[in-house]
Write an enzyme that holds these catalytic residues in place. Sequence first.
Site, PDB file in Angstrom:
ATOM      1  CG  ASN A 240      -0.408  -0.129   2.526  1.00 54.49           C
ATOM      2  OD1 ASN A 240       0.511  -0.900   2.759  1.00 54.49           O
ATOM      3  ND2 ASN A 240      -0.946   0.614   3.472  1.00 54.49           N
TER       4      ASN A 240
ATOM      5  CD  GLU B 242      -1.556   5.050   4.566  1.00 54.64           C
ATOM      6  OE1 GLU B 242      -2.243   4.160   5.046  1.00 54.64           O
ATOM      7  OE2 GLU B 242      -0.996   5.928   5.268  1.00 54.64           O
TER       8      GLU B 242
ATOM      9  CB  CYS C 263      -5.208  -1.267  -1.568  1.00 51.80           C
ATOM     10  SG  CYS C 263      -6.501  -0.346  -0.728  1.00 51.80           S
TER      11      CYS C 263
ATOM     12  CD  GLU D   7      -5.208  -5.961  -0.870  1.00 53.42           C
ATOM     13  OE1 GLU D   7      -5.775  -6.465   0.116  1.00 53.42           O
ATOM     14  OE2 GLU D   7      -4.792  -4.779  -0.885  1.00 53.42           O
TER      15      GLU D   7
ATOM     16  CB  CYS E  70     -10.618  -2.716   1.226  1.00 55.15           C
ATOM     17  SG  CYS E  70      -9.983  -2.021  -0.315  1.00 55.15           S
TER      18      CYS E  70
ATOM     19  CB  CYS F 213      -8.696  -4.642  -2.975  1.00 53.77           C
ATOM     20  SG  CYS F 213      -7.469  -3.342  -2.703  1.00 53.77           S
TER      21      CYS F 213
END
Length: 160
Positions: free
Chosen positions: A62, A64, A73, A75, A112, A115
């Site tokens: 990830n 940010e 993210c 994934e 999430c 994703c």
Amino acid sequence: MKEVKIESTLFVFENLEELPKDVAFLMQKAIEARGKAYAPYSNFNVGAAILLDNGEIITGSNQENASYPSGLCAERTAIYYAGSQFPAAKIVRMAISATSATKPTTSPIPPCGACRQAIAEYEIKQETPIEIYFMGETGAITKSASLANLLPLIFDKSVL
């Protein structure tokens, strides 16, 4: 009105040692990728590793941003890289590991919703399931045989 029941089947491995060797290797790559996360706002590091049908392993972490929606993210970082670099390859399986700097993560942490939707696009595109293994920092690992199993009411191009 009628009731509709939707069920998912998951498999739980108690620890990394219980995983098949090839899956444990992929999870180790996800754990290594987790260490490359840039998460100064959430302090929640995630790593993902993807095995392609051509044998390539792609990792992502990830990333940010102070403008929160601009981050990505692990994934999706991995899956989009795989799609751009190996567009003809199919994704066989994905391993995900997540940890928090503020509390222990000993339970499996699934992808999430955003994703799941991104993975769904690739599972539909390749017309074969993508195995997904996910864990926290330590402890049990959960396996789903496909993304459709994790997101049974998939939003796809058929509704557009």
